[in-house]
Each structure stands twice: as structure tokens, then as C-alpha cells.
Design an enzyme around this catalytic site. Structure first.
Site, mmCIF file in Angstrom:
data_model
loop_
_atom_site.group_PDB
_atom_site.id
_atom_site.type_symbol
_atom_site.label_atom_id
_atom_site.label_comp_id
_atom_site.label_asym_id
_atom_site.label_seq_id
_atom_site.Cartn_x
_atom_site.Cartn_y
_atom_site.Cartn_z
ATOM 1 C CB CYS A 181 -2.971 16.556 -5.522
ATOM 2 S SG CYS A 181 -2.855 15.252 -6.760
ATOM 3 N NE ARG A 216 12.922 21.443 -17.256
ATOM 4 C CZ ARG A 216 13.817 21.155 -18.196
ATOM 5 N NH1 ARG A 216 13.457 20.962 -19.433
ATOM 6 N NH2 ARG A 216 15.098 21.061 -17.887
ATOM 7 C CB SER A 217 6.570 15.248 -15.844
ATOM 8 O OG SER A 217 6.214 15.449 -14.487
ATOM 9 C CG ASP A 239 13.050 16.592 -18.920
ATOM 10 O OD1 ASP A 239 12.567 15.873 -18.023
ATOM 11 O OD2 ASP A 239 12.578 16.645 -20.059
ATOM 12 C CB ILE A 240 15.833 13.142 -20.978
ATOM 13 C CG1 ILE A 240 16.727 12.026 -21.516
ATOM 14 C CG2 ILE A 240 15.016 13.814 -22.077
ATOM 15 C CD1 ILE A 240 15.948 10.846 -22.059
#
Length: 325
Positions: A181, A216-217, A239-240
Site C-alpha cells: 500500500c 532501501r527497506s 541505503d546506509i
């Protein structure tokens, strides 16, 4: 007309007016239903944010006309019970209840690995969040329409040969594959502000846009990068510890390939990028940040003039002067 105080500043657009169109569409569709669809929410932890989300779901369902039932178990019921206790049984019970149309589980519960297992227990026929591996496969392989019977098969659907499709309406005998969602909501926001070009073919309407997605989860960042790149954008996923480029445009075209194949891959391709965050932001038409930290800020001075900034985090990821860009 802009006031003198706001002259020269970017527009601040909240999600409510965008969501209103979809709420009206849902309400209209439900008037044609013989009964209100039943959604079961499963809350199995003492987490305050999860309970708040459950209460929000209940309120929205009541407003839209859904039949919502909150099933509480484990630490959500009593401090004497463990976090997540009974959640698997609650999911199975809802799967087997023919009166239940949709299931929503309030994560996180145990942690990424065990929560992923629970997401696969939810029947794909009742998974309203698109977290089942079948929907993840479709998302990352740019499979937009599926036959419902394919959800029963252990064999994955065959990806399309090219990404361009006739329209956003499912062909006869198919339905739209479920998309998570939050990434889908971000795409709808970008459509609303005309980042997507409706003149272009469906499946390629973000062509020509460069977008940076920070974080970038597996919940938001990675699926969002895939959605945007499958829609034609060049996406930098930050990302990290790394920056990756998502794109469906080939680096080199071959004279032996058809014109359609030369234009794009059937789905996005991920490559490592040597660019820095500053270099990504300097050329990005859109910047989406989803970092769950009050101290993280995207530097305004690094942003491209006139870019669209989307704050997905519950924290403010952009500096106060961002609208001056």
C-alpha cells in the site's frame, strides 16, 4: 494567489486531497456490493504505533463502509501474555473463515525473519497488503495482471516480454496483482502532481524522470524503486552502505533486437552505482525519503531546483528551507 510571505516558495501538498478521490471511488463501488466486505485486523503486540494503526484502520473502514473486526491476541490482550502469542492461530482461523474477505496483520511482531514467515501464512486470496511472496514476485518481475487461479499454483506466472501494456485495465479473465500500500500510495501522489506523463503508454509513463529513493527497506524503499523503474524512471536507491541504480533501459542496444525490446527490458535491472548521494540529488526530478530518524535530513543545497520532495517517514527528513528550492 501566493501571499508575499509564500512568494517564490514551493507548494506544500498533503495527502488528504489525493486520497479523497480514491475514498469516493471505494464508496461508490461498495454501493454495488450485496454485502460489505469483511476485513479482519490481527493485533498481537503491545506496540503503541501498531494499536494506533489498528484504530486508524477501524475508523477508515467505518467511514468507507467495510465490516472491520479487530482480533486481539498475545500481548495486545494482556501484559501476562507474550508478544505475538497466538498470532499464527489467528491468521489460520481467518484464512479458514469463509465470511472473511481480507486479512491485515499489524507488523512488526517478532522481527524480520519470523514476520516474513507469518506473511506467507496469510492466504494470498485474502492478503490485502500484498506481502505474500506471490505478490512480491509479481512486483519485481513487472507482472501487473494475473489469473486468480495462479495463486494456487507453485509455478510462478510468466513475465511479459515487454513492459508496455495496452491500458491499466485488466484483460478479460485477469485481475490486478496486489501491490504494497505505501509504495502504491507514493506512485498515486506522483501521478497526481503530473510526474507521470499520461500521454505516454501505460507502463512507461515515468520515462525521462530521475528519482532518488532514500532507504532501501523491504517495506517501502525497495518495492517503490522497483515500481518506479518498471514505470520507466531511472531510480537511485540509497541505503546506509550503498547506492544502486534501478532501470529497465538497456545500456547498449543491439541491432538484431526488435524496436520494443531495445527500448526497455521486460522489468527493471539493478546495478551498483558509483555516484554519491549529492550527485544523485543534483540530477533528481523527485526525491523520496523514508528514513525513520529525527536526526536525518536531506540537505536542501544538494537538491535540484524545482524537484518534487516526498516525505514518507513519520519524521521530517527534509530541512526547513526545502520549499525555497
Amino acid at each position: 494567489m501566493a501571499s508575499p510571505a509564500n512568494e517564490g516558495k514551493g507548494l506544500l501538498l498533503k495527502a488528504d486531497p489525493i486520497a479523497a478521490t480514491f475514498r469516493d471511488e471505494v464508496k461508490t463501488t461498495l454501493t454495488q456490493s450485496t454485502r460489505p466486505p469483511k476485513l479482519v485486523g490481527i493485533l498481537a503486540t503491545s506496540s503503541a504505533p501498531s494499536r494506533s494503526y489498528a484504530e486508524f484502520t477501524k475508523k477508515q473502514c467505518a467511514d468507507l463502509g467495510f465490516d472491520f473486526v479487530l482480533k486481539e491476541t498475545g500481548a495486545a490482550v494482556s501484559i501476562d501474555l507474550g508478544e505475538g502469542e497466538g498470532v499464527e492461530e489467528a491468521i489460520i482461523e481467518a484464512n479458514e473463515d469463509e465470511g472473511v474477505d481480507g486479512i491485515m496483520v499489524y507488523f512488526p511482531i517478532f522481527g524480520a525473519q519470523q514476520d516474513h514467515y507469518l506473511q506467507q501464512i496469510v492466504s494470498p486470496f485474502k492478503d490485502v497488503e500484498g506481502l505474500h511472496v506471490k505478490f512480491h514476485y509479481n512486483l519485481y518481475h513487472n507482472i501487473r495482471f494475473i489469473k486468480p487461479s495462479s495463486l494456487l499454483s507453485a509455478i510462478p506466472p510468466i513475465p511479459p516480454m515487454v513492459a508496455a501494456l495496452e491500458s491499466d485495465q485488466p484483460p478479460a479473465g485477469t485481475v490486478k496483482s496486489i501491490i504494497p500500500c505505501t509504495p502504491l500510495a507514493i506512485v498515486k501522489c506522483l501521478e497526481y502532481v503530473r510526474v507521470y506523463n499520461s500521454i505516454l503508454p501505460y507502463g512507461d509513463r515515468a520515462y525521462g524522470k530521475i528519482i532518488t529513493v532514500i532507504n532501501r527497506s523491504e517495506v517501502v524503499g525497495r518495492p517503490l524503486a522497483a515500481l518506479l523503474s518498471n514505470d520507466g524512471a531511472r531510480v537511485f536507491s540509497v541505503d546506509i552502505d550503498s547506492i544502486q541504480e534501478y532501470t529497465k533501459r538497456p545500456r547498449v542496444t543491439s541491432s538484431t533486437e526488435s524496436e520494443a525490446t531495445r527500448r526497455y527490458h521486460p522489468r527493471h535491472v539493478v546495478r551498483p552505482s558509483n555516484l554519491t548521494l549529492q550527485e544523485c540529488l543534483a540530477q533528481s526530478d523527485v526525491v523520496v525519503s523514508a528514513v525513520p530518524s529525527a536526526t536525518y535530513k536531506v540537505k536542501t543545497e544538494w537538491l535540484k531546483d524545482g524537484c518534487v520532495c516526498v516525505n514518507v517517514s513519520s519524521e521530517k527528513n527534509f530541512e526547513k528551507d526545502v520549499r525555497e528550492k
